[in-house]
Design an enzyme around this catalytic site. Structure first.
Site, PDB file in Angstrom:
ATOM      1  CG  ASP A  14      -1.969  -0.876   1.400  1.00  0.00           C
ATOM      2  OD1 ASP A  14      -1.958  -1.561  -0.065  1.00  0.00           O
ATOM      3  OD2 ASP A  14      -2.722  -0.820   2.289  1.00  0.00           O
ATOM      4  CB  ALA A 250      -7.084  -2.001   8.049  1.00  0.00           C
ATOM      5  CB  ALA A 251     -12.005  -0.355   9.989  1.00  0.00           C
ATOM      6  N   GLY A 252     -12.357  -2.969   8.476  1.00  0.00           N
ATOM      7  CA  GLY A 252     -12.888  -3.976   8.390  1.00  0.00           C
ATOM      8  C   GLY A 252     -12.132  -5.444   8.373  1.00  0.00           C
ATOM      9  CG  ASP A 253      -9.368  -5.924   5.175  1.00  0.00           C
ATOM     10  OD1 ASP A 253     -10.498  -6.168   4.696  1.00  0.00           O
ATOM     11  OD2 ASP A 253      -8.269  -4.938   5.093  1.00  0.00           O
ATOM     12  CE  LYS A 287      -1.247   2.371  17.486  1.00  0.00           C
ATOM     13  NZ  LYS A 287      -0.574   1.077  18.217  1.00  0.00           N
ATOM     14  CB  SER A 293      -3.837   0.659  12.128  1.00  0.00           C
ATOM     15  OG  SER A 293      -4.399   0.037  11.049  1.00  0.00           O
TER      16      SER A 293
END
Length: 305
Positions: A14, A250-253, A287, A293
């Site tokens: 990324d 990356a919240a959903g992951d 983060k 994060s």
């Protein structure tokens, strides 16, 4: 007991730009910061599961390049079994361009590379891996025909199959027969069902739609509004933890990975597992970056200590 988790999915590098606001068509803006970090929905979910204590194996592909070698090291650093990660000599390692504005919202442009070149022939037999597994998780950043084949094999071994249909697009009809639990967000749910998720009744209608089409269990991640679940004869909404988000990449992951690490294979702790996964996600959005994060179990458990 430690959960045995397999993740089929993407591995990306990324590149993230932080901006005051997203650019309009034709607009050039300046970025306040740039960061290069490991990511990919599959890799993120695997790391989230591993950092929450699950024994985690990965199925996917990287290019025969520096990015691919670095990503393999990153997965191994997180104690993830990479024996089934293919080295693709014909395609570059996947990558993503992420733009994050001050509110924490993001836009993501993904190059599939080796992820999208993965085939059932390349993966081959994973019977030995499936014999030990509790859960198999997949997303939409690798070809759906590979997911269908692995989900079919998983069902033969009694493994619970979980589909996170992201990024949103149409579903291979064969997946309806082999998916035990589907976890979309509101946008993805509407894309698949045509039902706009606005309230409890529309969420129940979405769950009914999936059941009628062969997927018996569902969760919808609702961002700051929490998670709605309808599975194994239970339903309800678990509220989100209110925090100041700086990057939701990356919240959903993180939620999916933490969930499969915490959820018992007999699914007797649904609400508890969702709460734990929500706590993990709430830490991740505070983060910057995707994989950097993702919290460890000790950090998540410290919230309640």
């Amino acid at each position: 007991m430690t959960n045995q988790v397999i993740v089929l999915g993407s591995i990306n590098v990324d590149t993230t730009y932080r901006v005051e606001h997203f650019p309009q068509p034709g607009e050039t803006i300046s970025a306040n910061d740039k960061q290069i970090a490991p990511g990919g929905k599959g890799a993120n979910q695997a790391v989230a599961a591993a950092r929450s204590g699950a024994h985690t194996a990965f199925i996917g592909a990287v290019g025969n390049d520096d990015d691919g070698r670095a990503m393999l090291k990153q997965l191994q650093k997180n104690y993830i079994d990479t024996q089934h990660v293919i080295i693709d000599n014909d395609h570059a390692t996947g990558s993503a361009l992420v733009t994050v504005e001050e509110s924490g919202q993001n836009d993501i442009l993904v190059y599939g590379g080796a992820n999208q070149a993965l085939t059932t022939t390349m993966v081959g037999s994973v019977d030995e891996l499936l014999e030990q597994a509790d859960f198999l998780v997949a997303q939409f950043e690798t070809p759906q025909e590979v997911t269908v084949d692995l989900f079919r094999q998983a069902k033969a071994h009694g493994v619970i199959t979980i589909l996170n249909p992201a990024p949103a697009h149409s579903l291979d009809p064969a997946l309806f027969s082999y998916t035990d639990l589907i976890i979309p967000n509101e946008t993805e749910a509407e894309k698949l069902t045509g039902i706009t998720v606005t309230d409890h009744s529309s969420m129940q209608a979405t769950a009914t739609w999936f059941r009628q089409h062969g997927i018996p269990n569902m969760m919808i991640t609702l961002g700051k509004h929490g998670v709605f679940y309808s599975l194994f004869d239970q339903s309800g909404t678990v509220p989100a933890f209110r925090v100041k988000a700086v990057d939701t990449t990356a919240a959903g992951d993180t939620f999916v990975g933490a969930l499969v690490a915490e959820l018992k294979p007999d699914v007797t702790n649904i609400a508890q597992a969702i709460t734990y996964a929500q706590q993990a996600s709430s830490l991740a959005v505070q983060k910057h970056g995707a994989m950097p994060s993702i919290p460890y179990r000790s950090m998540i458990e410290a919230i309640n200590s």
